[in-house]
Scaffold this motif. Sequence first.
Motif, mmCIF file in Angstrom:
data_model
loop_
_atom_site.group_PDB
_atom_site.id
_atom_site.type_symbol
_atom_site.label_atom_id
_atom_site.label_comp_id
_atom_site.label_asym_id
_atom_site.label_seq_id
_atom_site.Cartn_x
_atom_site.Cartn_y
_atom_site.Cartn_z
ATOM 1 N N ASP A 104 0.827 -1.066 -0.029
ATOM 2 C CA ASP A 104 0.085 -0.033 0.003
ATOM 3 C C ASP A 104 1.003 1.187 -0.037
ATOM 4 O O ASP A 104 0.591 2.097 -0.898
ATOM 5 N N GLU A 105 1.957 1.247 0.969
ATOM 6 C CA GLU A 105 2.846 2.184 0.921
ATOM 7 C C GLU A 105 3.520 2.697 -0.440
ATOM 8 O O GLU A 105 3.615 3.620 -0.923
ATOM 9 N N ASP A 130 3.202 5.882 -2.737
ATOM 10 C CA ASP A 130 4.474 6.626 -3.244
ATOM 11 C C ASP A 130 4.561 6.726 -4.870
ATOM 12 O O ASP A 130 4.911 7.850 -5.366
ATOM 13 N N ALA A 131 4.197 5.411 -5.431
ATOM 14 C CA ALA A 131 4.390 5.538 -6.951
ATOM 15 C C ALA A 131 3.280 6.811 -7.419
ATOM 16 O O ALA A 131 3.569 7.328 -8.628
ATOM 17 N N MET A 164 2.289 12.114 -9.880
ATOM 18 C CA MET A 164 1.388 13.255 -9.752
ATOM 19 C C MET A 164 2.411 14.447 -9.517
ATOM 20 O O MET A 164 2.030 15.600 -9.550
ATOM 21 N N GLY A 165 3.517 14.082 -9.588
ATOM 22 C CA GLY A 165 4.656 15.165 -9.352
ATOM 23 C C GLY A 165 4.913 15.947 -8.054
ATOM 24 O O GLY A 165 5.448 16.870 -7.927
ATOM 25 N N TYR A 166 4.433 14.930 -7.113
ATOM 26 C CA TYR A 166 4.582 15.478 -5.806
ATOM 27 C C TYR A 166 6.034 15.102 -5.233
ATOM 28 O O TYR A 166 6.634 14.305 -5.395
#
Length: 70
Positions: free
Chosen positions: A57-58, A62-63, A68-70
């Motif tokens: 899930d983590e 993260d992916a 999304m460019g974070y």
Amino acid sequence: MELMTTLQIDVPNSQIAWIEDQVSNGRCASPDEYICDLIRRDQERKEDVTAREAVLDELVEDAQKNDMGY
């Protein structure tokens, strides 16, 4: 030692024979110990699956953030 409680279960004859074979082969000292061992290993497996799911899930989170460019 943990407090013990008696639990009565119905088991097919073929499974009783399997349990008795495990005891006679020295895998466990008694049928009770064999059943407790199965339950303990199932609990450990469930904990392992839960931990692996949390990691996955983590990783997915993260992916998605990276996409999304974070």
